[in-house]
Scaffold this motif. Structure first.
Motif, PDB file in Angstrom:
ATOM      1  N   LEU A  90       9.231   8.651   6.136  1.00  0.00           N
ATOM      2  CA  LEU A  90      10.036   7.755   5.291  1.00  0.00           C
ATOM      3  C   LEU A  90      11.341   8.420   4.862  1.00  0.00           C
ATOM      4  O   LEU A  90      11.930   8.085   3.834  1.00  0.00           O
ATOM      5  N   ASP A  91      11.787   9.363   5.669  1.00  0.00           N
ATOM      6  CA  ASP A  91      13.062  10.032   5.411  1.00  0.00           C
ATOM      7  C   ASP A  91      14.198   9.012   5.549  1.00  0.00           C
ATOM      8  O   ASP A  91      14.182   8.190   6.468  1.00  0.00           O
ATOM      9  N   PRO A  92      15.174   9.026   4.629  1.00  0.00           N
ATOM     10  CA  PRO A  92      16.256   8.033   4.691  1.00  0.00           C
ATOM     11  C   PRO A  92      16.953   7.983   6.046  1.00  0.00           C
ATOM     12  O   PRO A  92      17.283   6.902   6.538  1.00  0.00           O
ATOM     13  N   GLN A  93      17.185   9.144   6.652  1.00  0.00           N
ATOM     14  CA  GLN A  93      17.872   9.163   7.946  1.00  0.00           C
ATOM     15  C   GLN A  93      17.074   8.405   9.003  1.00  0.00           C
ATOM     16  O   GLN A  93      17.624   7.675   9.823  1.00  0.00           O
ATOM     17  N   LEU A  94      15.750   8.559   8.960  1.00  0.00           N
ATOM     18  CA  LEU A  94      14.880   7.871   9.910  1.00  0.00           C
ATOM     19  C   LEU A  94      14.895   6.365   9.652  1.00  0.00           C
ATOM     20  O   LEU A  94      15.057   5.561  10.575  1.00  0.00           O
ATOM     21  N   LEU A  95      14.755   5.979   8.384  1.00  0.00           N
ATOM     22  CA  LEU A  95      14.692   4.556   8.047  1.00  0.00           C
ATOM     23  C   LEU A  95      16.017   3.846   8.319  1.00  0.00           C
ATOM     24  O   LEU A  95      16.030   2.680   8.700  1.00  0.00           O
ATOM     25  N   LEU A  96      17.119   4.559   8.134  1.00  0.00           N
ATOM     26  CA  LEU A  96      18.420   3.926   8.312  1.00  0.00           C
ATOM     27  C   LEU A  96      18.876   3.876   9.767  1.00  0.00           C
ATOM     28  O   LEU A  96      19.941   3.361  10.072  1.00  0.00           O
ATOM     29  N   GLU A  97      18.041   4.410  10.680  1.00  0.00           N
ATOM     30  CA  GLU A  97      18.330   4.235  12.109  1.00  0.00           C
ATOM     31  C   GLU A  97      18.398   2.748  12.453  1.00  0.00           C
ATOM     32  O   GLU A  97      19.133   2.329  13.338  1.00  0.00           O
ATOM     33  N   ALA A  98      17.594   1.964  11.740  1.00  0.00           N
ATOM     34  CA  ALA A  98      17.589   0.518  11.985  1.00  0.00           C
ATOM     35  C   ALA A  98      18.952  -0.093  11.666  1.00  0.00           C
ATOM     36  O   ALA A  98      19.393  -1.031  12.322  1.00  0.00           O
ATOM     37  N   MET A 139       0.831  -1.208   0.000  1.00  0.00           N
ATOM     38  CA  MET A 139       0.000   0.000   0.000  1.00  0.00           C
ATOM     39  C   MET A 139       0.869   1.264   0.000  1.00  0.00           C
ATOM     40  O   MET A 139       0.537   2.264  -0.652  1.00  0.00           O
ATOM     41  N   ILE A 140       2.008   1.204   0.723  1.00  0.00           N
ATOM     42  CA  ILE A 140       2.893   2.366   0.785  1.00  0.00           C
ATOM     43  C   ILE A 140       3.639   2.539  -0.533  1.00  0.00           C
ATOM     44  O   ILE A 140       3.726   3.640  -1.084  1.00  0.00           O
ATOM     45  N   THR A 146      -2.458   5.196  13.891  1.00  0.00           N
ATOM     46  CA  THR A 146      -1.162   4.812  13.326  1.00  0.00           C
ATOM     47  C   THR A 146      -0.948   5.560  12.023  1.00  0.00           C
ATOM     48  O   THR A 146      -1.836   5.615  11.177  1.00  0.00           O
ATOM     49  N   TYR A 147       0.250   6.109  11.871  1.00  0.00           N
ATOM     50  CA  TYR A 147       0.573   6.931  10.709  1.00  0.00           C
ATOM     51  C   TYR A 147       1.792   6.383   9.977  1.00  0.00           C
ATOM     52  O   TYR A 147       2.671   5.768  10.584  1.00  0.00           O
ATOM     53  N   VAL A 148       1.852   6.632   8.673  1.00  0.00           N
ATOM     54  CA  VAL A 148       3.073   6.379   7.921  1.00  0.00           C
ATOM     55  C   VAL A 148       4.054   7.493   8.300  1.00  0.00           C
ATOM     56  O   VAL A 148       3.667   8.658   8.364  1.00  0.00           O
ATOM     57  N   PRO A 170       3.564   9.226   2.871  1.00  0.00           N
ATOM     58  CA  PRO A 170       4.171   9.719   4.121  1.00  0.00           C
ATOM     59  C   PRO A 170       3.242  10.688   4.846  1.00  0.00           C
ATOM     60  O   PRO A 170       2.689  11.605   4.239  1.00  0.00           O
ATOM     61  N   GLY A 171       3.036  10.428   6.142  1.00  0.00           N
ATOM     62  CA  GLY A 171       2.170  11.282   6.947  1.00  0.00           C
ATOM     63  C   GLY A 171       0.722  10.849   6.976  1.00  0.00           C
ATOM     64  O   GLY A 171      -0.062  11.363   7.785  1.00  0.00           O
TER      65      GLY A 171
END
Length: 223
Positions: free
Chosen positions: A69-77, A14-15, A64-66, A22-23
Motif C-alpha cells: 500500500l505504498d503511495p508510489q505503488l498505488l499511484l501507478e494507477a 477490512m483493509i 492473494t496478499y495485501v 499490508p503484506g
C-alpha cells in the motif's frame, strides 16, 4: 450497488479497519466469501479489480496478499489513467503541476542535502549548453524528480511522477518549435538550483512556478 462493487467495498473495509494489513494473506476464497456473505464469483471479480489498482497481489499457487500500500505503488494507477488524456487536457495537467511542483520545490529547500545539490549540479554540467531537445527533456524529468524526492513527501512525489506523461510531450513540442526554449530552460534550472543552495524557499517556489508557467503560457498560445 452491483455485487462486485459490494465485494470491493467489503474488502476495502477490512483493509481500512486494520483487519487486513499490508503484506497479509487473504483467507481462502471459500472462507472469505462465506465470511463476507458473497458469492465466490463476485469475490473473484473484486480481487481482480483490486489487483489492477495495486491494492491486492495475486500470486499464482500461493494465494492473494495485501500489497505494501505504498503511495508510489498505488499511484501507478494514476499514471495509467493520465496516459489516456486528450491533447486538449494537457493544459489542465500543467495547471496541476504548477500548483504542486513549486510547493514541493519550496519544501525541498530546507531538506535537500549538499550531496543531492551537488548531484543536481553535476547533472546540469553534464548536459552542457547545447543539448538536444530529447536530452533536455530527459534531464528536466530527472532534475525535478530529484528535487521533489527531497521534499520528503512520497505522495507528492508519486503524484507529480504520474503527471509527467502528457507534460513531457508538451515540453518536447515546445523545444522543437520555440527558438529560445532550450536556453531558457537551462537558465531556469540553474536559478532553481541556486535558490535551493541558498535555502531560500520562496525563491525556489517562484522559479519553479516561472519554469512551469513558461511551458503553459507557450502551449496556451499555440492551441
Amino acid at each position: 450497488m452491483a455485487v462486485t462493487d459490494e465485494a470491493i467495498e467489503r474488502i476495502k473495509g477490512m483493509i481500512v479497519s486494520g483487519a487486513l494489513r499490508p503484506g497479509d494473506r487473504l483467507p481462502k476464497e471459500s472462507e472469505l466469501a462465506a465470511e463476507l456473505g458473497l458469492s465466490r464469483n463476485s469475490l473473484r471479480e473484486a480481487v481482480r479489480a483490486l489487483s489492477l489498482i495495486r491494492i491486492l497481489d495475486v500470486r499464482q499457487g500461493d494465494g492473494t496478499y495485501v500489497t505494501s500500500l505504498d503511495p508510489q505503488l498505488l499511484l501507478e494507477a494514476l499514471s495509467f489513467v493520465v496516459d489516456f488524456h486528450r491533447d486538449d487536457t494537457v493544459l489542465e495537467f500543467l495547471a496541476v503541476r504548477r500548483i504542486l511542483e513549486p510547493a514541493a520545490t519550496a519544501m525541498a529547500a530546507s531538506r535537500i542535502s549538499e550531496q543531492q545539490l551537488d548531484a543536481l549540479a553535476n547533472q546540469l554540467d553534464k548536459l552542457g549548453t547545447d543539448p538536444s531537445v530529447e536530452e533536455l527533456v530527459a534531464c528536466d524529468l530527472e532534475f525535478h524528480r530529484g528535487i521533489v524526492q527531497s521534499s520528503g513527501n512520497s505522495v507528492l512525489c508519486s503524484l507529480l511522477d504520474g503527471l509527467s506523461g502528457p507534460t513531457t510531450r508538451a515540453r518536447i513540442w515546445r523545444g522543437l518549435t520555440q527558438e529560445d526554449a532550450v536556453s531558457r530552460t537551462l537558465h531556469e534550472h540553474r536559478a532553481i538550483l541556486a535558490a535551493l543552495r541558498d535555502r531560500d524557499e520562496e525563491a525556489a517556489r517562484s522559479w519553479a512556478t516561472v519554469h512551469i508557467a513558461s511551458v503553459e503560457q507557450w502551449l496556451r498560445s499555440t492551441l
